[in-house]
Each structure stands twice: as C-alpha cells, then as structure tokens.
Write a protein that holds these residues in place. Structure first.
Motif, short mmCIF file in Angstrom:
data_model
loop_
_atom_site.label_atom_id
_atom_site.label_comp_id
_atom_site.label_asym_id
_atom_site.label_seq_id
_atom_site.Cartn_x
_atom_site.Cartn_y
_atom_site.Cartn_z
N THR A 1 43.82 41.83 35.26
CA THR A 1 45.25 41.98 35.52
C THR A 1 45.58 42.03 37.01
OG1 THR A 1 44.97 44.37 35.30
CG2 THR A 1 45.77 43.16 33.36
N ILE A 2 44.62 42.41 37.84
CA ILE A 2 44.93 42.51 39.27
C ILE A 2 44.21 41.45 40.10
CG2 ILE A 2 45.44 44.97 39.14
CD1 ILE A 2 42.78 45.48 40.54
N LYS A 3 43.47 40.57 39.47
CA LYS A 3 42.80 39.51 40.23
C LYS A 3 43.78 38.58 40.95
CE LYS A 3 38.27 39.19 38.01
NZ LYS A 3 37.38 38.36 37.17
N PRO A 4 44.92 38.23 40.34
CA PRO A 4 45.80 37.27 41.00
C PRO A 4 46.25 37.69 42.41
CG PRO A 4 46.41 37.49 38.71
CD PRO A 4 45.35 38.52 38.97
N ILE A 5 46.64 38.95 42.60
CA ILE A 5 47.11 39.37 43.91
C ILE A 5 45.99 39.33 44.94
CG2 ILE A 5 46.78 41.84 43.43
CD1 ILE A 5 49.09 42.42 45.30
N ILE A 6 44.75 39.62 44.52
CA ILE A 6 43.61 39.56 45.43
C ILE A 6 43.29 38.11 45.79
CG2 ILE A 6 41.15 40.08 45.68
CD1 ILE A 6 41.53 42.42 43.82
N GLU A 7 43.23 37.27 44.77
CA GLU A 7 42.86 35.87 44.99
C GLU A 7 43.92 35.11 45.78
OE1 GLU A 7 42.21 34.77 40.95
OE2 GLU A 7 40.08 35.33 40.97
N ARG A 8 45.17 35.57 45.68
CA ARG A 8 46.26 34.91 46.38
C ARG A 8 46.03 34.87 47.89
NH1 ARG A 8 51.48 38.04 45.66
NH2 ARG A 8 50.75 37.92 43.51
N PHE A 9 45.36 35.89 48.41
CA PHE A 9 45.11 35.97 49.85
C PHE A 9 43.69 35.56 50.22
CE2 PHE A 9 48.46 39.21 49.09
CZ PHE A 9 49.47 38.54 49.75
N GLY A 10 43.02 34.84 49.30
CA GLY A 10 41.71 34.31 49.61
C GLY A 10 40.60 35.33 49.59
N ILE A 11 40.79 36.46 48.89
CA ILE A 11 39.78 37.51 48.83
C ILE A 11 38.87 37.28 47.63
CG2 ILE A 11 39.41 40.00 48.60
CD1 ILE A 11 42.17 40.42 49.84
N ASP A 12 37.58 37.49 47.82
CA ASP A 12 36.61 37.37 46.73
C ASP A 12 36.65 38.65 45.89
OD1 ASP A 12 34.46 37.11 45.06
OD2 ASP A 12 33.05 36.48 46.61
N PRO A 13 37.09 38.59 44.64
CA PRO A 13 37.19 39.79 43.80
C PRO A 13 35.88 40.55 43.66
CG PRO A 13 38.31 37.95 42.76
CD PRO A 13 37.55 37.39 43.92
N LYS A 14 34.75 39.84 43.72
CA LYS A 14 33.45 40.50 43.55
C LYS A 14 33.17 41.49 44.68
CE LYS A 14 31.30 36.59 43.37
NZ LYS A 14 30.21 35.59 43.32
N ASN A 15 33.77 41.26 45.86
CA ASN A 15 33.50 42.12 47.01
C ASN A 15 34.65 43.08 47.32
OD1 ASN A 15 30.95 40.95 47.64
ND2 ASN A 15 32.03 39.17 48.47
N TRP A 16 35.70 43.05 46.50
CA TRP A 16 36.89 43.86 46.78
C TRP A 16 36.59 45.36 46.79
CZ3 TRP A 16 41.57 44.15 48.70
CH2 TRP A 16 42.43 45.18 48.31
N LEU A 17 35.93 45.87 45.76
CA LEU A 17 35.71 47.31 45.65
C LEU A 17 34.89 47.85 46.82
CD1 LEU A 17 34.97 47.82 41.84
CD2 LEU A 17 37.03 48.41 43.10
N GLU A 18 33.79 47.17 47.12
CA GLU A 18 32.94 47.63 48.22
C GLU A 18 33.70 47.59 49.54
OE1 GLU A 18 30.07 47.75 51.41
OE2 GLU A 18 31.43 46.08 50.97
N HIS A 19 34.56 46.61 49.69
CA HIS A 19 35.35 46.45 50.91
C HIS A 19 36.34 47.60 51.07
CE1 HIS A 19 36.86 44.07 54.23
NE2 HIS A 19 38.08 44.27 53.81
#
Length: 332
Positions: free
Chosen positions: A266-284
C-alpha cells in the motif's frame, strides 16, 4: 535536559514544549518553514525549508517589523520608520544596507537555530538558577538535495521515538510533528473522538502550553502538503498528506522491535515515485543521520554539491547508490 532526572525524579518534559513553541514562533518570524520535528529527552531534530523568495518579497518596513520582534532595533532605522524625510541620502543608504542585512538573516538557518538554542538555554539556566552552557555543542545540519532525501529525512525524524523504542505508536509520540499532523487530520475529518488517546494527549499539551503562558505569541503552522491550500509565495511539500501519513504509519509498524517484515504494497507507490528502492527503505529510515554527512540525496546531486562547495568528498555516496533505484529524482 528535557526528560526525567534519574537522580531526583524531577521531570523537565515541559521544556519540550518550550522548544516546539520557540521553533514555531521563529518560523512565524523567519522565511523558514518547519517540515518535521521531534523533541527527545536530550536532543531534538527539525527539518527546515528555507524560502528565500518569500523573504525577498517583504517590504523594508516588514523586514524591520519582523526583526524587531526578536532583537533590539537601530537608532537610525527607528528614525527612518518615524520620519524618513529627516534622513539625508547617506543615512538612508545606511538604513537600507542594515535592513538588507536583517533580510538575509531572516532566511538564514544559523540565525534561526541561534534564536532557538540561546533562548532555551537562558530559560533552562534561569529555571535552575545557574549559568553556563546548556547544549553540548553546535547544531549539525545536512542539506537535503532532492525530494527522496526530504521524504526519508522527514520519516526518520517523525519516527524517532518509535525507532528508539520509546513509544509504540505515532499517537503516543508526544512533541513530534507527526502526532500534531495526525491530530489536525483527525480534527479536520471530525474523527478525533474516535482516537481517545490522541485527543487526550493533544488536550494535555494544549493545557501545558497555556500553563507555561506560551499561547500568547504567534506560531506558524507546519509546512503544508501538495494539494493543500497555500499562497503562491508559500510552497508546499511535494507529496499529499494522506500519502505521507500512511507512509510513516506503515513504516513505524514495521520498525517496531517486535515486528519484522517488508514494506506493505500500500505504501510502495509513494516511495517508488521518487526513485527509492523499497528494499532499502527501512534500513535507510532507521539510520538516516548516520549514513550522511553534509548533504543527502542522489549520488549525482551529492557530487554536484561537493564540487559547488569545493569539498574533496562527503559521507554517504555509497548509501545513496543503494537507496535510489533509478535516475536522479525529479525536483520541482
């Protein structure tokens, strides 16, 4: 500093309200917006937006009015305000030069932070009847070079109490911008009664603010989101309120020590919209402040920043390569 003294048991939580109110009062005076904040027991985080164009749109008299709400004025400037015709050309030039100096300071982060930290230090020293330094050192800042850096830094700040294991939810994260935004969102939707703990904590903080006599000074609202009502001179955060609240809520649930898992779809779209890799989001988000030095953003922008300021390098370029899944994120 702003929590409970373990030796005496005395609580200094009220100082957290000092900091929040001071930040928002200075944001009202300066051309600097508050995007996010979190006040902890021994430090605080704040994400700021510097709006130079707004400061440049102010008339000279407005600059003087704003500056003199914080600092003593100037004799010649006071004469210019009361009777400009009594000044000769050289005196008027001196006045205009002084006003332009004040204008530049009114969108300067250094002066903004000085106005926060010096005032809080004096208030704390007066409360404890002592002298000396209150803060351990000078504030540290990082330039956020694109929308992805802004989004991840705001989430990092808003999730500070949850990430540190001090709070279980955003509702109970007192003295944070995310709690304030949630309360405002629920109030707009007339749903605050459906969240009794959030309503109780919001009311408690309002009473504390009144008891501390902080309600008399004006305060700026938090920076608005895209799609909100704002004037041409006040820019907005480049994502919607609903998207951001959902992003921080879901990220906070996964970050909790008793939870492990991936970012929900449900929250992948907002992350991916700015070119962010969802796999690394939490650690970041967990380690944002430790991963970067003077600036944060796409590695291409970081290289440009290094060249612009004549630096040899800056911390975080390898982190940037891991976070971004695509090309440079678009800036508005």
């Amino acid at each position: 500093m702003c929590g409970e003294d373990f030796s005496t048991g005395e609580s200094y939580d009220h100082r957290k309200q000092w900091i929040v109110s001071r930040l928002k009062f200075l944001s009202y005076i300066y051309a600097i917006d508050i995007c996010a904040y979190a006040v902890m027991s021994n430090h605080y985080h704040v994400v700021l937006h510097v709006d130079k164009s707004r400061a440049q749109s102010w008339s000279r008299s407005e600059v003087v009015e704003r500056w003199m709400q914080l600092y003593k004025g100037d004799m010649l400037v006071s004469r210019w305000l009361k009777a400009p015709a009594t000044l000769d050309e050289a005196q008027r030039d001196a006045v205009y030069l002084k006003i332009e100096t004040w204008r530049e300071r009114l969108f300067d982060i250094g002066w903004f932070m000085r106005g926060v930290n010096e005032t809080i230090a004096r208030m704390a020293n007066a409360e404890e009847n002592c002298k000396g330094r209150f803060w351990e050192g000078r504030y540290k800042s990082q330039a956020l070079l694109d929308e992805a850096a802004l989004l991840s830094c705001m989430a990092y700040v808003d999730l500070n109490p949850v990430r540190a294991g001090m709070e279980e939810s955003l509702d109970t994260s007192d003295f944070t911008s995310i709690q304030e935004r949630l309360a405002e969102f629920a109030s707009k939707k007339r749903q605050l009664k459906k969240h009794p703990e959030l309503a109780e904590r919001t009311e408690k903080q309002a009473r504390l603010k009144a008891d501390l006599k902080l309600g008399k000074q004006p305060e700026a609202p938090l920076m608005v989101f895209d799609g909100s009502s704002h004037t041409d001179l006040h820019v907005a955060l480049p994502f919607t309120e609903q998207d951001y609240l959902r992003l921080v809520d879901e990220t906070g649930r996964v970050l909790r020590a008793d939870k492990r898992g991936a970012i929900p779809d449900t929250i992948k779209p907002i992350i991916e919209r700015f070119g962010i890799d969802p796999k690394n989001w939490l650690e970041h988000v967990q380690n944002f402040s430790r991963r970067y030095g003077r600036c944060a953003g796409h590695v291409v922008r970081m290289r440009a920043y290094v060249e612009r300021y004549g630096l040899l390098a800056t911390k975080g370029m390898s982190t940037s390569k891991a976070l971004y899944a695509g090309p440079v994120a678009a800036l508005r």
